[in-house]
Design an enzyme around this catalytic site. Structure first.
Site, PDB file in Angstrom:
ATOM      1  N   GLY A  12     -12.611   1.233  22.631  1.00  0.00           N
ATOM      2  CA  GLY A  12     -13.849   0.558  23.023  1.00  0.00           C
ATOM      3  C   GLY A  12     -13.592  -0.166  24.333  1.00  0.00           C
ATOM      4  N   ASN A 123     -18.015  -5.495  14.328  1.00  0.00           N
ATOM      5  CA  ASN A 123     -18.808  -6.165  13.287  1.00  0.00           C
ATOM      6  C   ASN A 123     -19.628  -5.173  12.460  1.00  0.00           C
ATOM      7  OD1 ASN A 123     -18.277  -8.962  13.367  1.00  0.00           O
ATOM      8  ND2 ASN A 123     -19.290  -9.059  15.354  1.00  0.00           N
ATOM      9  N   ARG A 154     -13.956 -22.054  18.619  1.00  0.00           N
ATOM     10  CA  ARG A 154     -15.260 -22.672  18.901  1.00  0.00           C
ATOM     11  C   ARG A 154     -15.291 -24.089  18.335  1.00  0.00           C
ATOM     12  NH1 ARG A 154     -18.375 -17.083  17.844  1.00  0.00           N
ATOM     13  NH2 ARG A 154     -18.407 -16.390  20.017  1.00  0.00           N
ATOM     14  N   HIS A 178     -16.688 -13.545   8.436  1.00  0.00           N
ATOM     15  CA  HIS A 178     -17.093 -13.838   9.809  1.00  0.00           C
ATOM     16  C   HIS A 178     -18.610 -13.719   9.872  1.00  0.00           C
ATOM     17  CE1 HIS A 178     -16.750 -14.273  14.019  1.00  0.00           C
ATOM     18  NE2 HIS A 178     -17.050 -13.052  14.334  1.00  0.00           N
TER      19      HIS A 178
HETATM   20  N1  APR Z   1     -15.138   5.870  20.285  1.00  0.00           N
HETATM   21  C1  APR Z   1     -14.775   5.069  21.302  1.00  0.00           C
HETATM   22  N2  APR Z   1     -15.596   4.138  21.825  1.00  0.00           N
HETATM   23  C2  APR Z   1     -16.819   4.014  21.285  1.00  0.00           C
HETATM   24  C3  APR Z   1     -17.249   4.797  20.207  1.00  0.00           C
HETATM   25  C4  APR Z   1     -16.345   5.758  19.698  1.00  0.00           C
HETATM   26  N3  APR Z   1     -16.677   6.569  18.689  1.00  0.00           N
HETATM   27  N4  APR Z   1     -18.514   4.420  19.905  1.00  0.00           N
HETATM   28  C5  APR Z   1     -18.849   3.420  20.737  1.00  0.00           C
HETATM   29  N5  APR Z   1     -17.829   3.173  21.584  1.00  0.00           N
HETATM   30  C6  APR Z   1     -17.756   2.211  22.671  1.00  0.00           C
HETATM   31  C7  APR Z   1     -19.029   2.119  23.484  1.00  0.00           C
HETATM   32  O1  APR Z   1     -19.148   3.214  24.375  1.00  0.00           O
HETATM   33  C8  APR Z   1     -18.828   0.788  24.199  1.00  0.00           C
HETATM   34  O2  APR Z   1     -18.215   0.952  25.462  1.00  0.00           O
HETATM   35  O3  APR Z   1     -17.568   0.898  22.187  1.00  0.00           O
HETATM   36  C9  APR Z   1     -17.897   0.014  23.256  1.00  0.00           C
HETATM   37  C10 APR Z   1     -18.514  -1.261  22.695  1.00  0.00           C
HETATM   38  O4  APR Z   1     -18.644  -2.140  23.725  1.00  0.00           O
HETATM   39  P1  APR Z   1     -19.895  -3.125  23.915  1.00  0.00           P
HETATM   40  O5  APR Z   1     -21.152  -2.385  23.600  1.00  0.00           O
HETATM   41  O6  APR Z   1     -19.762  -3.767  25.248  1.00  0.00           O
HETATM   42  O7  APR Z   1     -19.681  -4.148  22.720  1.00  0.00           O
HETATM   43  P2  APR Z   1     -18.778  -5.459  22.653  1.00  0.00           P
HETATM   44  O8  APR Z   1     -19.629  -6.644  22.926  1.00  0.00           O
HETATM   45  O9  APR Z   1     -17.517  -5.260  23.385  1.00  0.00           O
HETATM   46  O10 APR Z   1     -18.503  -5.521  21.107  1.00  0.00           O
HETATM   47  C11 APR Z   1     -17.747  -4.560  20.446  1.00  0.00           C
HETATM   48  O11 APR Z   1     -17.808  -5.810  18.461  1.00  0.00           O
HETATM   49  O12 APR Z   1     -19.201  -7.575  17.989  1.00  0.00           O
HETATM   50  C12 APR Z   1     -18.822  -6.294  17.685  1.00  0.00           C
HETATM   51  O13 APR Z   1     -20.200  -4.926  16.544  1.00  0.00           O
HETATM   52  C13 APR Z   1     -19.994  -5.399  17.840  1.00  0.00           C
HETATM   53  O14 APR Z   1     -19.663  -3.127  17.986  1.00  0.00           O
HETATM   54  C14 APR Z   1     -19.572  -4.291  18.729  1.00  0.00           C
HETATM   55  C15 APR Z   1     -18.107  -4.556  19.010  1.00  0.00           C
END
Ligand code: APR
Length: 313
Positions: A12, A123, A154, A178
């Site tokens: 991610g 999450n 926090r 959480h």
């Molecule tokens: N494989 C790899 N990456 C993925 C996949 C997957 N199958 N599906 C989604 N992603 C990537 C998305 O492309 C995106 O770049 O996960 C990333 C998530 O990043 P953001 O949308 O910026 O989310 P972020 O705020 O970093 O939070 C990550 O944490 O709070 C939780 O549930 C929330 O899912 C979110 C995660």
């Protein structure tokens, strides 16, 4: 004997994944591999961060990829991949989507790095950590969820600000799931070893506890997306504790098998976090009120788990 650099995979490359990569690289915790399904995004962010090395003075290599073979032999895998809840999406839809993502990425990442410790952020956290456990069959010690360090940070920030002291001297512990039902343990919060009640009235403490509970929402309301600096910092502290076998004592989401009267769920409890992941769950004596709050929080996690697709329960 050649010394091998340690390797951190972050799945991610969104805001939290990239922020975690930034801190891990700048602290030279190891080489960092960023993975994302979006073509170009992990590569671009990784290259940009790598090119900051000469200025910031770090030698960590940072690499972005879509390919799990590049993550081979990682010591720690951090899972931040997922989607945010969109308008019209039910909580169960979000849960199902993120569970599918977490299952898929955990299986791929652990196939490439079978000895890694898995740190989960996606999450709903406690449920996603459970999905990671089910999907990989790893020993429970090697799966740890990020929640308590962020929630405590926090609380510590608000306490330090209210009292007018250094955040470094404020210690706090937040247990439970959480979410809104988290359990900040006021009894265990202190400033330089002195109980919080010496500095703040009960009413003020209650106000800070409530602000901690909704700390995530406070940032989302301002930013319109989830927080990422403090979550990234919390993940980085966990990566450091594991890679350097620091045996840090902090609240993390751990799989419970009877501890705190709970079985078969992940929830935030104080642990010793070291090279093997969760080295020990520390069992505190909770008072009746704290016990009830912990139970309520565990029920909340269990209710969310019931919404998982049947094959992941
Ligand atoms: N494989 C790899 N990456 C993925 C996949 C997957 N199958 N599906 C989604 N992603 C990537 C998305 O492309 C995106 O770049 O996960 C990333 C998530 O990043 P953001 O949308 O910026 O989310 P972020 O705020 O970093 O939070 C990550 O944490 O709070 C939780 O549930 C929330 O899912 C979110 C995660």
């Amino acid at each position: 004997m050649a010394i091998r650099r340690q390797k951190i995979t972050i799945v991610g490359a969104g805001v939290t994944g990239a922020t975690t990569a930034h801190w891990c690289a700048s602290k030279e915790l190891g080489d960092v591999v960023l993975v994302d399904i979006l073509e170009g995004i992990p590569q671009g962010k990784a290259l940009d961060l790598f090119e900051a090395g000469p200025i910031e003075g770090f030698d960590s290599r940072v690499f972005g990829t879509q390919n799990y073979s590049d993550t081979k032999g990682s010591d720690v895998v951090v899972v931040t991949s997922g989607v945010a809840r969109k308008p019209g999406m039910s909580r169960a839809d979000l849960l199902g989507t993120n569970a599918g993502i977490v299952r898929d990425v955990c299986q791929k990442a652990m196939a490439a790095s079978p000895d890694a410790v898995l740190v989960v952020l996606t999450n709903p956290l406690d449920v996603m950590a459970y999905v990671a456990l089910k999907a990989t069959g790893l020993p429970k010690q090697r799966i740890v969820g990020q929640a308590g360090i962020l929630d405590a940070a926090r609380f510590r920030t608000f306490i330090a600000e209210a009292v007018g002291v250094s955040v470094e001297d404020v210690s706090a512990l937040v247990l439970g799931g959480h979410g809104d039902s988290m359990v900040p343990l006021v009894r265990y919060a202190h400033i330089g070893g002195i109980p919080l009640s010496h500095f703040l009235s009960e009413a003020k403490i209650a106000e800070l506890v409530q602000r901690t509970r909704v700390g995530g929402a406070e940032v989302i309301n301002l930013l319109k997306i989830s927080a990422y600096y403090a979550p990234g910092a919390a993940l980085t502290q966990m990566v450091e504790a594991i890679l350097r076998d620091k045996r840090r004592v902090a609240a993390c989401s751990a799989y419970l098998e009877g501890e705190y009267g709970q079985k078969g769920i992940f929830s935030g409890v104080p642990v010793i976090l070291g090279g093997g992941g969760i080295e020990k769950v520390i069992e505190l004596e909770l008072n009746a009120e704290e016990k009830a709050a912990f139970r309520h929080s565990a029920d909340d996690v269990r209710a969310q788990m019931a919404e998982l697709p049947p094959d992941l329960r």
